[in-house]
Design an enzyme around this catalytic site. Structure first.
Site, PDB file in Angstrom:
ATOM      1  N   GLY A   1       0.774  -1.229   0.000  1.00 35.97           N
ATOM      2  CA  GLY A   1       0.000   0.000   0.000  1.00 35.97           C
ATOM      3  C   GLY A   1       0.808   1.283   0.000  1.00 35.97           C
ATOM      4  N   SER A   2       0.319   2.248   0.761  1.00 36.59           N
ATOM      5  CA  SER A   2       0.822   3.625   0.677  1.00 36.59           C
ATOM      6  C   SER A   2       2.249   3.806   1.152  1.00 36.59           C
ATOM      7  CB  SER A   2      -0.097   4.561   1.467  1.00 36.59           C
ATOM      8  OG  SER A   2      -1.392   4.577   0.888  1.00 36.59           O
ATOM      9  N   THR A   3       2.878   2.782   1.707  1.00 36.46           N
ATOM     10  CA  THR A   3       4.304   2.909   2.026  1.00 36.46           C
ATOM     11  C   THR A   3       5.114   3.203   0.773  1.00 36.46           C
ATOM     12  OG1 THR A   3       4.626   0.506   1.796  1.00 36.46           O
ATOM     13  CG2 THR A   3       4.120   1.349   4.009  1.00 36.46           C
TER      14      THR A   3
END
Length: 586
Positions: free
Chosen positions: A278-280
């Site tokens: 995800g947003s990592t």
């Protein structure tokens, strides 16, 4: 003279001598044949005993003794695995002379930890040889010896002991019944650990048992609280690439690893399991865009209104309702703004950066249990893939991939593959530059702001100047097409201290089911607790004055602090006794 008194006359018939000689030769030949047959039977029996009546022999490469192995220790010399002399008890059912039931009863008393049915099965086994148990205590061996039963065999053999039981089980590994490494370091360094010339020299790992224990216990506590299916974590030195801790839960006892294959505890989620994190990935996309020149200014604003790409619709989980600057894109975790940046960069440059970060190859490090990333097929890496990969979907990697890439992101831009071996003090491992140093410095400031004012607020460990990024991704459906909106992978990827990053910490919780299922409230607190526990151990001192906060003056006016007093620049000025800057932000 009477007939009885007449003398006897010996009459030698013709051929009598020849008959006697023939009979003698015949007897001699029979004797020789009997002797040869006896010798042959004796030799055959010896061969049979050596091949079939002893322990099963396996076709393996020749080594001095596969059960004798060098010690494995952590970076401070703490023993993680060692060998010791033990006894193995076996039965030769055909040679048992006493009453079998009485013998079974005696063995049950001496070996209470062994199931009675296992003992009975060995005693009544149809074969010539059967192990009853391995690794028994010396006092138990002496009690068995006093039974005086010739049908029992006690064998001395070296056994492997893991004094910390299941701590770092997936990293250290375990040995099989034949004494050979079957996982982790034990498997990867089989030759080194059994080399007779190096048996006295321990194999030193980069792991620190104190850091490992903290990581595992905090992940386990959160996994139990959230009733999650699993968890994983990594702690890495950003400059050397040394893995100070690597956790995969559920774990297992290395001393009793039986029945692991196919079980959830067997898979190393940190190096073998691949996940959409995800947003990592947004931090990578911003850094890539800055380095390629498609983001010439930090104050450029990107719209956050949903966009459609084919059948896909990209939108923000918590839309702000106004265009966002570059730092705000990371702080507030905008999918749309990040996708716009990825679109400018394009597939070729995106793929090239991912390859430089090791995201296109198997997980780095010496372990053999490594996962290969899942990326779009070359003929299917179109615009939709470019946009979704930009915010961490459509690409699946291991937590170790993420830790190694984040180390390159925050350490000044140098990629060094992970290593599980201790790097000698003063030695410098070679690396390759992936990001410009100025880009790395800018991202460190943004990651700090994401913790102070963005989605990572619950990860903030007071005084340790942490920075990082949350990542919440829906799990792929079991049949592999589409996503399950009810199941998430929650991740926090961060580093500390952000004024001079030294360590990266990755915390991932798989499929939380209780309360919030967002990374900020699931993985973020794990990161915070881990940092609070390991920072003192690693020599990172807290600073609550704000004097050590990273310098982020380049972002002044580009974001709005949730609490102006928490703004790093304001904290630095206050610590230095300077008045606050005039005017506000944005």
């Amino acid at each position: 003279m009477s007939p009885a008194a007449a003398p006897r006359v010996s009459v030698r018939l013709p051929g009598h001598r020849q008959m006697a000689l023939g009979l003698a030769r015949q007897r001699l030949a029979i004797g020789i044949l009997v002797f040869i047959a006896f010798t042959g039977l004796l030799g055959f029996r010896l061969i049979e005993l050596s091949l079939f009546d002893g322990p099963v022999q396996r076709a393996r490469p020749a080594v001095a003794n596969p059960n004798i192995r060098a010690e494995i220790v952590d970076r401070n010399g703490v023993t993680l695995a060692s060998s010791f002399e033990a006894y193995a008890l076996a039965a030769r059912p055909r040679d048992i002379m006493g009453n079998k039931e009485a013998l079974i009863a005696a063995l049950i008393r001496i070996l209470p930890e062994r199931p009675p049915e296992a003992i009975r099965s060995a005693i009544y086994h149809d074969g010539k040889f059967r192990y009853i148990t391995r690794r028994i205590l010396p006092e138990q061996a002496e009690a068995i010896r006093r039974l005086g039963e010739p049908g029992l065999t006690l064998e001395r053999e070296a056994e492997r002991l893991y004094p910390h039981v299941g701590l770092a089980a997936h990293l250290v590994g375990y040995t099989g019944i034949d004494g050979r490494g079957e996982g982790g370091i034990e498997r990867a360094f089989e030759q080194r650990l059994t080399d007779p010339a190096q048996l006295e020299k321990p194999l030193a790992l980069a792991l620190d048992v104190r850091v490992q224990q903290a990581l595992e216990s905090e992940l386990k506590a959160q996994m139990d609280l959230q009733q999650a299916s699993g968890a994983a974590g990594v702690v890495m030195d950003v400059h050397s690439g040394e893995v100070l801790a690597l956790a995969s839960l559920p774990a297992f006892d290395s001393n009793r690893p039986g029945g692991l294959v196919g079980m959830p505890s067997h898979m190393n989620r940190a190096t073998l399991g691949v996940y959409e994190l995800g947003s990592t990935f947004k931090a990578f996309t911003i850094a890539m865009a800055m380095d390629t020149g498609v983001l010439p200014r930090m104050d450029e604003r990107f719209p956050t209104t949903p966009i459609a790409v084919g059948r896909q619709r990209i939108s923000d989980s918590h839309p702000k309702g106004y265009p966002l600057t570059v730092p705000e894109t990371l702080i507030y975790s905008s999918n749309v703004a990040t996708a716009k940046m990825a679109e400018r960069m394009g597939r070729q440059r995106q793929e090239a950066f991912l390859r430089q970060l090791g995201m296109m190859d198997r997980a780095p490090g010496e372990l053999l249990e490594t996962g290969r990333p899942l990326t779009p097929a070359p003929n299917n890496w179109g615009l939709a893939s470019v946009l979704t990969i930009g915010f961490g979907h459509g690409i699946a990697v291991t937590p170790l991939h993420l830790a190694t890439a984040y180390s390159a992101l925050v350490n000044g831009g140098i990629y060094r593959p992970a290593t599980f071996l201790k790097v000698p003090e003063g030695a410098e491992r070679p690396g390759r530059r992936v990001f410009q140093e100025s880009t790395s410095h800018a991202l460190n400031g943004m990651l700090r702001l994401a913790v102070l004012d963005g989605t990572g607020r619950q990860a903030d460990a007071d005084g340790y100047r942490v920075g990082g990024k949350t990542g919440t991704a829906e799990k792929v459906l079991e049949h592999g097409r589409g996503y399950d909106k009810r199941r998430n992978i929650t991740t926090f990827a961060g580093a500390f201290p952000m004024d001079n990053p030294r360590y990266v910490v990755i915390a991932m919780v798989d499929d939380p089911t209780v309360g919030s299922r967002m990374a900020g409230s699931v993985a973020g607190p794990v990161f915070k607790k881990v940092v609070n526990r390991i920072a003192p151990v690693l020599g990172v001192a807290p600073d609550t004055s704000g004097a050590s906060e990273p310098d982020i003056r380049m972002f002044e006016g580009l974001y709005k602090p949730r609490d102006p007093k928490r703004d790093p620049n304001a904290m630095r000025r206050a610590a230095a006794g300077l008045p606050p800057l005039e005017g506000g932000v944005r």
